[in-house]
Write a protein that holds these residues in place. Structure first.
Motif, PDB file in Angstrom:
ATOM      1  N   PRO A 168     -63.821  62.366   4.344  1.00 25.34           N
ATOM      2  CA  PRO A 168     -62.408  62.323   3.961  1.00 25.34           C
ATOM      3  C   PRO A 168     -61.595  63.505   4.478  1.00 25.34           C
ATOM      4  CG  PRO A 168     -63.779  61.679   2.112  1.00 25.34           C
ATOM      5  CD  PRO A 168     -64.708  62.168   3.186  1.00 25.34           C
ATOM      6  N   ASP A 169     -62.172  64.714   4.467  1.00 30.60           N
ATOM      7  CA  ASP A 169     -61.429  65.874   4.957  1.00 30.60           C
ATOM      8  C   ASP A 169     -61.100  65.723   6.438  1.00 30.60           C
ATOM      9  OD1 ASP A 169     -61.490  67.112   2.467  1.00 30.60           O
ATOM     10  OD2 ASP A 169     -63.347  68.194   2.903  1.00 30.60           O
ATOM     11  N   ARG A 170     -62.069  65.238   7.208  1.00 32.59           N
ATOM     12  CA  ARG A 170     -61.824  65.000   8.629  1.00 32.59           C
ATOM     13  C   ARG A 170     -60.746  63.954   8.811  1.00 32.59           C
ATOM     14  NH1 ARG A 170     -62.072  60.030  11.622  1.00 32.59           N
ATOM     15  NH2 ARG A 170     -62.397  60.527  13.821  1.00 32.59           N
ATOM     16  N   ASP A 171     -60.749  62.905   7.976  1.00 34.35           N
ATOM     17  CA  ASP A 171     -59.753  61.843   8.100  1.00 34.35           C
ATOM     18  C   ASP A 171     -58.347  62.366   7.840  1.00 34.35           C
ATOM     19  OD1 ASP A 171     -61.869  60.193   8.628  1.00 34.35           O
ATOM     20  OD2 ASP A 171     -61.808  59.121   6.713  1.00 34.35           O
ATOM     21  N   TYR A 196     -65.205  55.251   1.470  1.00 41.75           N
ATOM     22  CA  TYR A 196     -64.839  56.243   0.463  1.00 41.75           C
ATOM     23  C   TYR A 196     -65.524  55.963  -0.875  1.00 41.75           C
ATOM     24  CZ  TYR A 196     -61.156  57.684   3.699  1.00 41.75           C
ATOM     25  OH  TYR A 196     -60.458  58.125   4.794  1.00 41.75           O
ATOM     26  N   ALA A 197     -65.820  57.039  -1.581  1.00 41.48           N
ATOM     27  CA  ALA A 197     -66.442  56.924  -2.897  1.00 41.48           C
ATOM     28  C   ALA A 197     -65.395  56.498  -3.918  1.00 41.48           C
ATOM     29  CB  ALA A 197     -67.056  58.257  -3.308  1.00 41.48           C
ATOM     30  N   GLN A 218     -59.419  48.871   3.855  1.00 45.12           N
ATOM     31  CA  GLN A 218     -60.725  48.790   3.201  1.00 45.12           C
ATOM     32  C   GLN A 218     -61.333  50.173   2.931  1.00 45.12           C
ATOM     33  OE1 GLN A 218     -61.729  45.492   2.424  1.00 45.12           O
ATOM     34  NE2 GLN A 218     -63.011  46.611   0.969  1.00 45.12           N
ATOM     35  N   PRO A 219     -60.664  50.975   2.110  1.00 46.51           N
ATOM     36  CA  PRO A 219     -61.222  52.302   1.804  1.00 46.51           C
ATOM     37  C   PRO A 219     -62.434  52.246   0.885  1.00 46.51           C
ATOM     38  CG  PRO A 219     -59.229  51.917   0.547  1.00 46.51           C
ATOM     39  CD  PRO A 219     -59.343  50.760   1.489  1.00 46.51           C
ATOM     40  N   LEU A 220     -62.567  51.189   0.100  1.00 46.33           N
ATOM     41  CA  LEU A 220     -63.615  51.082  -0.918  1.00 46.33           C
ATOM     42  C   LEU A 220     -64.579  49.949  -0.598  1.00 46.33           C
ATOM     43  CD1 LEU A 220     -61.346  51.563  -4.047  1.00 46.33           C
ATOM     44  CD2 LEU A 220     -63.103  53.155  -3.236  1.00 46.33           C
TER      45      LEU A 220
END
Length: 361
Positions: A168-171, A196-197, A218-220
């Protein structure tokens, strides 16, 4: 006009660089090309790419499902009876949407070629003749991805899709870098491919919005419709469902749960153009936008996506018509995509059918 035979061939095209998403990396685009012939010599072509890291299907399994079950169920049928073809295929084998989609595309191609029509006339006509397409940036370094996004935005691509989901930080860093490198009018989406969690996705998506993201795909995990609904309720970036949408029944449940603003309808994933149109109708009735996605595929299936996107007024998120541009040499239908690199659009072919120039296998 009756279906008399079918023929298949495996087609491989190396990617210009390995295509990477959060579930895996592919060095080449592999497709199964299928030709359906009638007793009087008419023919049509379809295509399906298994993309195993994404679909979980293999080339061998796809070929077996098609040649041993779905295709034999069509022998002797009128190829123009598309609804009947799906009923027959569904009775022959459960699921196996890729195999059914390849045959569905071949039937649409055959019926349109026999009528002398471009395929979009079978789909209700076209609201545009030049289809804008999204440029897809695979997983890679932040700097090189931002440079690629800027280059294609400068070529006329009005929507850039970034691949993410691993970090996520890279994104967040990537979205911020790309937002600075492209004009404000260029829309940005990020496809996390279920990466993603659930416990941290709300915070991650909020950070992505602050960095300049317009649409999150579709993050999840596909089963977490409640989580997608919560992300949508949070506001900010629009939410698009992809892996959560495998069927007409999934579309209805996504609508019922308020889990998406946009439905990503991948023709191969849902079983073909016939099923894709049904799903698009559900989205239209619910007031949702659609995007016609690819996984990606080569020229035949990508042309089918172009025709369908052109036929849907609510397909307002540009489709992913980039498979033929990601490989070193497009082997099935190079002409319609020859100018796309420099324009960001695919011109719908005037040829009958899907618009390729393939000869019998």
């Amino acid at each position: 006009m009756k279906i008399a035979s079918f023929h298949t061939r495996v087609v491989r095209a190396p990617y210009r660089r390995p295509f990477a998403i959060s579930s895996g990396t592919s060095p080449e685009l592999v497709s199964l090309l299928v030709e359906v012939r009638t007793a009087d010599g008419a023919s049509g072509f379809g295509e399906a790419s298994p993309m195993t890291p994404y679909t979980g299907e293999t080339l061998a399994g796809l070929r077996a499902a098609l040649t041993e079950h779905a295709a034999p169920a069509l022998i002797g049928r009128d190829p123009r009876d598309l609804a009947g073809a799906h009923t027959a295929m569904d009775a022959a084998i459960r699921g196996q949407h890729l195999a059914k989609a390849a045959l569905d595309l071949a039937l649409h191609d055959l019926a349109a070629r026999a009528a002398g029509w471009p395929a979009h006339l079978l789909l209700g006509g076209a609201v545009m003749s030049r289809v804008p397409t999204t440029w897809v940036v695979g997983l890679g370094g932040v700097e090189e991805s931002a440079e690629e996004a800027a280059r294609y935005a400068g070529c006329g691509f009005s929507h850039i899709k970034l691949k993410g989901g691993e970090d996520p930080d890279r994104d967040v860093e990537l979205v911020a870098a790309v937002r600075k490198s492209v004009p404000d009018a260029v829309a940005l989406s990020l496809d996390a491919n279920e990466g993603y969690a659930p416990g941290s996705a709300l915070r991650t998506v909020a950070r992505l919005c602050d960095a300049g993201l317009d649409l999150v795909e579709q993050p999840l995990p596909r089963w977490d419709l409640a989580g997608l609904a919560a992300l949508r309720a949070q506001g900010g970036a629009r939410v698009m469902a992809d892996e959560s949408l495998q069927s007409l029944h999934d579309a209805l449940e996504i609508v019922r749960r308020g889990a998406a603003d946009v439905l990503n309808i991948k023709i191969l994933k849902v079983g073909g153009l016939h099923r894709a149109r049904q799903i698009a109708a559900v989205a239209e009735a619910a007031g949702l936008a659609v995007k016609i996605g690819t996984m990606p595929e080569l020229g035949v299936a990508t042309l089918a996506a172009a025709h369908l996107s052109a036929a849907l007024p609510h397909a307002t998120v540009p489709p992913d018509l980039v498979g033929p541009l990601l490989v070193e040499q497009e082997p099935l239908a190079p002409e319609p995509f020859a100018a796309t690199d420099g324009t960001g659009h695919v011109q719908l072919p005037d040829l009958p059918g899907l618009g390729h120039r393939l000869t019998p296998l």
